[in-house]
Design an enzyme around this catalytic site. Structure first.
Site, PDB file in Angstrom:
ATOM      1  N   ASP A  61       0.849  -1.192   0.000  1.00  0.00           N
ATOM      2  CA  ASP A  61       0.000   0.000   0.000  1.00  0.00           C
ATOM      3  C   ASP A  61       0.886   1.244   0.000  1.00  0.00           C
ATOM      4  O   ASP A  61       1.941   1.267   0.640  1.00  0.00           O
ATOM      5  CB  ASP A  61      -0.872   0.053   1.269  1.00  0.00           C
ATOM      6  CG  ASP A  61      -2.005  -0.960   1.209  1.00  0.00           C
ATOM      7  OD1 ASP A  61      -2.239  -1.506   0.119  1.00  0.00           O
ATOM      8  OD2 ASP A  61      -2.624  -1.199   2.261  1.00  0.00           O
ATOM      9  N   ASP A  67       0.312   9.023   7.145  1.00  0.00           N
ATOM     10  CA  ASP A  67       0.424   7.650   7.676  1.00  0.00           C
ATOM     11  C   ASP A  67       1.682   7.541   8.534  1.00  0.00           C
ATOM     12  O   ASP A  67       1.666   7.029   9.656  1.00  0.00           O
ATOM     13  CB  ASP A  67       0.607   6.632   6.536  1.00  0.00           C
ATOM     14  CG  ASP A  67      -0.687   6.309   5.806  1.00  0.00           C
ATOM     15  OD1 ASP A  67      -1.722   6.201   6.455  1.00  0.00           O
ATOM     16  OD2 ASP A  67      -0.633   6.150   4.565  1.00  0.00           O
ATOM     17  N   GLU A  89       0.187  -1.085  11.107  1.00  0.00           N
ATOM     18  CA  GLU A  89       0.015  -1.275   9.675  1.00  0.00           C
ATOM     19  C   GLU A  89       1.249  -0.810   8.905  1.00  0.00           C
ATOM     20  O   GLU A  89       1.555  -1.330   7.836  1.00  0.00           O
ATOM     21  CB  GLU A  89      -1.202  -0.504   9.135  1.00  0.00           C
ATOM     22  CG  GLU A  89      -1.219  -0.588   7.615  1.00  0.00           C
ATOM     23  CD  GLU A  89      -2.471  -0.131   6.927  1.00  0.00           C
ATOM     24  OE1 GLU A  89      -3.060   0.842   7.388  1.00  0.00           O
ATOM     25  OE2 GLU A  89      -2.824  -0.762   5.919  1.00  0.00           O
ATOM     26  N   GLU A  90       1.933   0.160   9.454  1.00  0.00           N
ATOM     27  CA  GLU A  90       3.040   0.771   8.718  1.00  0.00           C
ATOM     28  C   GLU A  90       4.369   0.048   8.886  1.00  0.00           C
ATOM     29  O   GLU A  90       5.386   0.520   8.391  1.00  0.00           O
ATOM     30  CB  GLU A  90       3.190   2.242   9.129  1.00  0.00           C
ATOM     31  CG  GLU A  90       1.943   3.077   8.911  1.00  0.00           C
ATOM     32  CD  GLU A  90       1.370   2.952   7.494  1.00  0.00           C
ATOM     33  OE1 GLU A  90       2.141   2.732   6.543  1.00  0.00           O
ATOM     34  OE2 GLU A  90       0.136   3.035   7.357  1.00  0.00           O
ATOM     35  N   ASP A 108      -3.702   0.692  13.539  1.00  0.00           N
ATOM     36  CA  ASP A 108      -3.612   1.304  12.211  1.00  0.00           C
ATOM     37  C   ASP A 108      -3.521   2.802  12.475  1.00  0.00           C
ATOM     38  O   ASP A 108      -4.506   3.432  12.879  1.00  0.00           O
ATOM     39  CB  ASP A 108      -4.873   0.961  11.402  1.00  0.00           C
ATOM     40  CG  ASP A 108      -4.793   1.505   9.985  1.00  0.00           C
ATOM     41  OD1 ASP A 108      -3.880   2.305   9.714  1.00  0.00           O
ATOM     42  OD2 ASP A 108      -5.650   1.142   9.161  1.00  0.00           O
ATOM     43  N   LEU A 110      -3.275   5.496  10.670  1.00  0.00           N
ATOM     44  CA  LEU A 110      -4.144   6.407   9.919  1.00  0.00           C
ATOM     45  C   LEU A 110      -4.919   5.617   8.873  1.00  0.00           C
ATOM     46  O   LEU A 110      -4.385   5.313   7.805  1.00  0.00           O
ATOM     47  CB  LEU A 110      -3.340   7.509   9.245  1.00  0.00           C
ATOM     48  CG  LEU A 110      -4.302   8.661   9.000  1.00  0.00           C
ATOM     49  CD1 LEU A 110      -4.395   9.555  10.209  1.00  0.00           C
ATOM     50  CD2 LEU A 110      -3.939   9.434   7.800  1.00  0.00           C
ATOM     51  N   ASP A 111      -6.156   5.293   9.213  1.00  0.00           N
ATOM     52  CA  ASP A 111      -6.970   4.508   8.290  1.00  0.00           C
ATOM     53  C   ASP A 111      -7.680   5.435   7.304  1.00  0.00           C
ATOM     54  O   ASP A 111      -8.101   6.528   7.663  1.00  0.00           O
ATOM     55  CB  ASP A 111      -8.012   3.709   9.082  1.00  0.00           C
ATOM     56  CG  ASP A 111      -8.794   2.806   8.167  1.00  0.00           C
ATOM     57  OD1 ASP A 111      -8.189   1.852   7.639  1.00  0.00           O
ATOM     58  OD2 ASP A 111      -9.987   3.072   7.940  1.00  0.00           O
ATOM     59  N   GLU A 271      -7.915  -3.808  11.910  1.00  0.00           N
ATOM     60  CA  GLU A 271      -9.155  -3.236  11.375  1.00  0.00           C
ATOM     61  C   GLU A 271     -10.344  -4.114  11.799  1.00  0.00           C
ATOM     62  O   GLU A 271     -11.231  -3.666  12.523  1.00  0.00           O
ATOM     63  CB  GLU A 271      -9.080  -3.100   9.849  1.00  0.00           C
ATOM     64  CG  GLU A 271      -8.045  -2.048   9.416  1.00  0.00           C
ATOM     65  CD  GLU A 271      -8.001  -1.795   7.924  1.00  0.00           C
ATOM     66  OE1 GLU A 271      -8.037  -0.627   7.522  1.00  0.00           O
ATOM     67  OE2 GLU A 271      -7.895  -2.771   7.141  1.00  0.00           O
TER      68      GLU A 271
HETATM   69  O1  F6P Z   1      -8.048   0.549   5.184  1.00  0.00           O
HETATM   70  C1  F6P Z   1      -8.450   0.562   3.959  1.00  0.00           C
HETATM   71  C2  F6P Z   1      -9.583   1.516   3.543  1.00  0.00           C
HETATM   72  O2  F6P Z   1      -9.134   2.814   3.320  1.00  0.00           O
HETATM   73  C3  F6P Z   1     -10.803   1.541   4.475  1.00  0.00           C
HETATM   74  O3  F6P Z   1     -10.798   2.607   5.388  1.00  0.00           O
HETATM   75  C4  F6P Z   1     -11.953   1.629   3.497  1.00  0.00           C
HETATM   76  O4  F6P Z   1     -13.101   0.987   3.991  1.00  0.00           O
HETATM   77  C5  F6P Z   1     -11.424   0.911   2.277  1.00  0.00           C
HETATM   78  O5  F6P Z   1     -10.017   0.938   2.339  1.00  0.00           O
HETATM   79  C6  F6P Z   1     -11.857   1.533   0.985  1.00  0.00           C
HETATM   80  O6  F6P Z   1     -11.475   0.708  -0.044  1.00  0.00           O
HETATM   81  P1  F6P Z   1     -11.865   0.986  -1.590  1.00  0.00           P
HETATM   82  O7  F6P Z   1     -10.995   2.146  -1.996  1.00  0.00           O
HETATM   83  O8  F6P Z   1     -11.499  -0.279  -2.283  1.00  0.00           O
HETATM   84  O9  F6P Z   1     -13.318   1.312  -1.655  1.00  0.00           O
END
Ligand code: F6P
Length: 344
Positions: A61, A67, A89-90, A108, A110-111, A271
């Site tokens: 990622d 992040d 996560e990082e 995580d 920064l989600d 998550e």
């Molecule tokens: O952690 C990953 C994330 O950013 C989540 O917060 C979110 O639900 C998902 O990815 C969004 O994914 P996509 O861009 O595939 O819709």
């Protein structure tokens, strides 16, 4: 309810023995870090945050500048807390700090970081587990071993959602006093919902039970659910979870047929596990479709998992739909709309 008490007061009330004090101190450290991260998310470019990608993390990622800063801020905030193992996560590896400590933490920092430069909500998620005999095994335990879990949403308000294993409480940052204050206690997710959240651009890749369920939602009052549904997709897990805690709903990030998505997209340890703990503590549910999320244990640090969570009746309905071997047939049957099997 104890509306208005600070997070510190809430944590002090909880910390009745040394292990609980440790959990309380760890949560307080996340709250301190969240105040610093709030300054960055609110400042955006003015705080030097571009939202641009810099490097790739261990799982491929793109790591955004925030992040990495959030990861540093949280590690620094946790420096004064005795923690056996830390998983972020990082980072590619877990960090062993004080193996004798009773707690280990997965987080995580920064989600939803793809939302940073669009000025939308992002968040921090954490899961506090009991350290087993060997600290290195801390993150191979099922989600039922969590002692506490929480997440922070950096949105119009900065709010911290917390479970210490006895219900869910929500605290909002008072930016004048730099203290989190309780705004809701013992949150309960409505058991029924007419709102779903899924990235519908992946429709052609879904498995039959997901396709069938979403088609039923879209059929509205004319379909088997006999209800007109609304749809939301923010693309930020913390924001979707907060909405579900506020007014109910069902969130789905299922496995799908795209390369790399056979196990879904979201990560089990930092998550799905904490979200599942929070959902269940608020009377909701969390499943892969086939298995309860809290019963799963990770084999690898960044393991992905399909995640369906939210209002309990919708979660259970999706589980029933996954269990039915006849689902494909059912969808094609002319009398599909009148079948009884999937009615609540
Ligand atoms: O952690 C990953 C994330 O950013 C989540 O917060 C979110 O639900 C998902 O990815 C969004 O994914 P996509 O861009 O595939 O819709």
């Amino acid at each position: 309810m104890d509306q208005g008490q600070t997070l510190r007061q809430h944590l002090d009330g909880f910390a009745t023995d040394p292990d609980r004090r440790l959990i309380a101190d760890a949560v307080a450290a996340f709250a301190d870090a969240a105040i610093e991260i709030t300054e960055l998310t609110c400042g955006g470019a003015l705080a030097g945050i571009t939202g641009e990608g810099q490097t790739l993390n261990g799982d491929g990622d793109i790591q955004k500048d925030l992040d990495l800063q959030a990861d540093r801020i949280i590690r620094r905030a946790l420096a004064g807390v005795s923690v056996a193992a830390l998983a972020s996560e990082e980072a590619n590896e877990i960090e062993i700090r004080d193996p004798a400590s009773a707690i280990s933490i997965a987080f995580d920092p920064l989600d939803g970081s793809s939302n940073i430069n669009t000025n939308m909500s992002v968040g921090t998620i954490f899961s506090i587990v009991r350290t087993p005999l060997h600290a290195r095994a801390a993150f191979t335990q099922p989600g039922t071993t969590q002692l506490a879990a929480g997440f922070v949403v950096y949105g119009p308000q900065t709010s911290l959602v917390l479970t210490l294993g006895d219900g869910v409480d929500i605290f909002t940052l008072d930016r004048k006093t730099r203290a989190f204050r309780q705004i809701r206690s013992q949150v309960k997710i409505p058991p029924n919902t007419a709102e779903f959240a899924i990235n519908a651009s992946n429709r052609r890749h879904w498995d039959p039970p997901i396709l069938a369920y979403i088609d039923d939602c879209i059929a509205g009052a004319d379909g088997v659910l006999q209800t007109n549904f609304n749809m939301r997709w923010i693309g930020s897990l913390v924001a979707e979870a907060y909405r579900i805690l506020t007014r109910g709903g069902i969130f789905l990030y299922p496995a799908d047929a795209r390369d790399g998505y056979r196990e879904g997209r979201l990560r089990l340890l930092y998550e799905a596990h904490p979200m599942a703990f929070i959902m269940e503590q608020a009377g909701g549910g969390a499943t892969t479709g086939n298995l309860r999320i809290l019963d799963l244990a990770a084999n690898t640090l960044h393991q992905r998992v399909p995640l369906i969570m939210g209002s309990i009746e919708s979660v259970q309905r999706l589980e029933r739909m996954h269990m039915s071997p006849d689902i494909k047939f059912e969808r094609n049957a002319p009398l599909f709309a009148t079948r009884g099997l999937f009615r609540n």
